[in-house]
Design a protein around this motif. Structure first.
Motif, short mmCIF file in Angstrom:
data_model
loop_
_atom_site.label_atom_id
_atom_site.label_comp_id
_atom_site.label_asym_id
_atom_site.label_seq_id
_atom_site.Cartn_x
_atom_site.Cartn_y
_atom_site.Cartn_z
N GLY A 273 0.81 -1.21 0.00
CA GLY A 273 0.00 0.00 0.00
C GLY A 273 0.84 1.27 0.00
N ILE A 274 0.16 2.37 -0.27
CA ILE A 274 0.85 3.67 -0.31
C ILE A 274 0.12 4.58 0.67
CG2 ILE A 274 1.45 5.62 -1.79
CD1 ILE A 274 0.97 3.67 -4.19
N PRO A 275 0.86 5.26 1.57
CA PRO A 275 0.18 6.18 2.48
C PRO A 275 -0.52 7.29 1.69
CG PRO A 275 2.55 6.01 2.98
CD PRO A 275 2.30 5.23 1.75
N PHE B 239 0.06 10.20 -2.12
CA PHE B 239 -0.63 10.04 -3.40
C PHE B 239 -0.18 11.08 -4.43
CE2 PHE B 239 -4.71 7.65 -1.91
CZ PHE B 239 -3.91 6.60 -1.54
N ASP B 240 -0.06 12.33 -3.96
CA ASP B 240 0.26 13.40 -4.91
C ASP B 240 1.66 13.29 -5.48
OD1 ASP B 240 -2.20 14.46 -4.65
OD2 ASP B 240 -1.63 15.91 -3.09
N GLU B 241 2.59 12.81 -4.67
CA GLU B 241 3.99 12.88 -5.11
C GLU B 241 4.50 11.63 -5.82
OE1 GLU B 241 6.25 12.61 -1.41
OE2 GLU B 241 4.88 14.12 -0.59
N LEU C 167 9.07 12.84 -10.59
CA LEU C 167 10.35 12.23 -10.93
C LEU C 167 11.18 12.00 -9.66
CD1 LEU C 167 12.00 11.29 -13.34
CD2 LEU C 167 12.86 13.62 -13.58
N PHE C 168 11.71 10.80 -9.51
CA PHE C 168 12.58 10.42 -8.39
C PHE C 168 11.91 10.47 -7.03
CE2 PHE C 168 15.58 12.34 -11.52
CZ PHE C 168 15.99 11.12 -12.02
N SER C 169 10.57 10.43 -7.02
CA SER C 169 9.91 10.39 -5.72
C SER C 169 9.80 8.94 -5.26
CB SER C 169 8.52 11.03 -5.85
OG SER C 169 7.62 10.42 -4.97
N ARG C 170 10.14 8.68 -4.00
CA ARG C 170 10.06 7.33 -3.46
C ARG C 170 9.18 7.36 -2.22
NH1 ARG C 170 13.72 3.61 -3.57
NH2 ARG C 170 11.80 2.48 -3.23
N VAL D 157 -4.96 1.29 0.45
CA VAL D 157 -5.09 1.14 1.90
C VAL D 157 -3.78 0.55 2.39
CG1 VAL D 157 -6.34 0.05 3.79
CG2 VAL D 157 -7.57 0.79 1.73
N LEU D 158 -3.15 1.24 3.31
CA LEU D 158 -1.86 0.82 3.81
C LEU D 158 -1.94 -0.60 4.38
CD1 LEU D 158 0.71 2.44 3.65
CD2 LEU D 158 0.42 3.09 6.04
N GLY D 159 -1.06 -1.45 3.92
CA GLY D 159 -1.04 -2.82 4.42
C GLY D 159 -2.04 -3.74 3.73
#
Lengths: 138, 361
Positions: B301-303, B307-309, B313-316, B347-349
């Motif tokens: 999941g992604i917090p 979402f926006d970032e 480019l090169f965002s982790r 959803v995280l996890g």
């Protein structure tokens, strides 16, 4: 003098190399490894580190989420009694001289080492730490 | 309306305005104003007015004064002063201050006005091209800066890792330890290779011309499944695809594949470890000239705060897995070229769903 190390490095291979070098050269010292800089900072802030006379933080700069420079800023905000136990050594493949120069002047930053960390570089780091310690005792 | 050039003429003599309009209305789209107030209103409403003619002698404000005033507020239209010979001093100072492009002697003749408009238009077009190019250049510089950063991190990083490992390996005698080290070195090499592949995608998704052809999403989905079979089997991931395509769809096949490849690679890479029912679902439906693609996974999941970032480019968003931060950027810029868009929910996890909408070309 009892030394211990905290490694903050998100690249597995660099983490492995650093801990190998430490064990091979410095002998049996405590090495705590962190792939996440946020976890490392929590660990330090909540004073969970093993007691030692001196703890060296080997810090990578380019890490996702909390990068090395931000790590240093947050570290600086910790109380003196916590901070004084640590010395930060930056280990980086960055070629940004301006930023490295600026970071090397921060109060808690002892040294900047360019990657790869090798036996030679690590030995001279240990010597420098020893010399500093002797100076302070004198 | 028409694509005639828009011209504004300002003069306090209504007769002059009528004459001007009558002479040029077939060639140009003419606006007229009797005073500065009216003129400003027209400029405000019609941002695409190309050329402004203004009489020098008007009650209240001279033409030169008015031009000096609008130079800052309406910098784009080309300013031309219409003046009698006696006002030559005012003209010279207006020219020298850069307030006017040229001037026309009164009484004007048709040919002078036309040539002034044509010259102004050339100047206008060249200027706007220049400003577009400048913006592009600025963007290119910003990306170059990011690239310089990435060179030291993503290209040099894995290399210094390998160099360091070699240094350590020289002193090693235990073959098992050496093997562990080799595995790590191999990872670094893969990382470099990945990076180079995504740099290639990066350039082809930005610079390349689109090659539009009919796309059979059933084939695309099958190819994806085949291509990732080794990874999905070894990692015990169930990869399901559902395709509904009752109509033809036209787009750039390589770009579509690049986009899907990146998203499926991510879905594999960011699975939860030690999780029993690892799944990736790819759902493609084409209706009314729109392809709607859903890719969902049972990953880490992604917090929401990221979402926006994630498309930058090169965002982790995580340090848990290897990544260069270019993949989703390529996805986004590829979609931009295809006129499509992407949304993420997660959803995280539990997992992440990417929703893509791409119009047929």
């Amino acid at each position: 003098m009892r030394l211990s190390f905290i490694l903050v490095e998100n690249t597995e291979i660099d983490l492995y190399i650093a801990s190998k070098l430490i064990k091979g050269i410095a002998g049996e010292v405590v090495v705590e490894k962190f792939l996440s800089s946020e976890d490392a900072l929590d660990h330090i802030a909540f004073e969970k580190t093993k007691k030692a006379d001196r703890t060296i933080i080997l810090l990578d700069l380019m890490m996702p989420r909390l990068n090395g420079a931000d790590f240093i800023s947050l570290f600086e905000a910790l109380p003196d009694r916590v901070k004084d136990r640590y010395q930060i050594v930056i280990v980086t493949s960055s070629m940004n001289r301006v930023e490295l120069d600026r970071l090397s002047k921060r109060r808690n930053v002892e040294l900047v080492i360019e990657k790869p960390l090798t036996r030679e570089k690590f030995k001279s780091l240990l010597e420098q730490i020893q010399m500093d310690a002797n100076e302070k005792e004198v | 309306m028409s694509d005639k050039l828009k011209i504004l003429y300002i003069d306090d003599e209504p007769d002059n305005l009528t004459g001007f309009k009558a002479t040029f209305r077939t060639q140009y789209h003419i606006f007229t104003a009797e005073n500065a107030g009216q003129a400003t209103e027209l400029l405000q409403k019609n941002r695409d007015i190309r050329v402004v003619f203004c009489d020098q002698r008007m009650p209240g404000k001279t033409g030169a004064e008015y031009f000096a005033e609008i130079k800052g507020t309406f910098p784009l239209p080309i300013r031309i002063l219409i003046t009698a010979f006696a006002d030559i001093e005012a003209v010279i100072s207006a020219v020298n201050q850069g307030n006017i492009f040229r001037y026309i002697r009164k009484p004007w003749i048709e040919q002078d006005i036309i040539s002034a408009i044509e010259e102004s238009n050339k100047f206008y077009v060249a200027n706007s091209l220049l400003s577009v190019k400048n913006d592009e250049l600025q963007k290119a510089y910003t990306e170059l800066d990011k690239f310089a950063y990435s060179v030291s991190h993503d290209l040099r990083g894995p290399l210094t890792g390998i160099l360091g490992a070699i240094d350590v390996a020289k002193e090693m005698s235990d073959i098992n330890e050496l093997r562990d080290l080799l595995v790590l070195m191999e990872k670094s090499v893969f990382k470099l290779e990945d990076y180079i592949a995504s740099m290639h995608d990066y350039y082809s998704s930005r610079r390349g011309e689109l090659k539009i052809s009919d796309i059979d999403f059933n084939m695309v989905a099958e190819e994806l499944k085949d291509f990732y079979r080794i990874y999905t089997t070894t990692n015990k991931i169930s990869f399901q695809t559902v395709v509904r395509q009752p109509e033809a769809f036209r787009s750039d096949e390589l770009m579509i594949k690049m986009i899907l490849n990146n998203l499926v690679t991510n879905a594999i890479k960011y699975q939860k470890r030690n999780f029993e029912n690892k799944c990736i679902d790819l759902n493609i439906s084409v209706y009314d000239g729109l392809a709607t693609i859903l890719i969902s996974d049972t990953g880490i999941g992604i917090p929401e705060s990221h979402f926006d970032e994630i498309f930058n480019l090169f965002s982790r968003a995580t340090s848990l897995r290897a990544g260069s931060g270019i993949g989703l950027y390529n996805v986004k810029s590829g979609l931009l070229k295809l006129g499509g868009k992407i949304e993420v929910s997660s959803v995280l996890g539990e997992g992440t769903v990417f929703k893509l909408i791409i119009p047929s070309k």
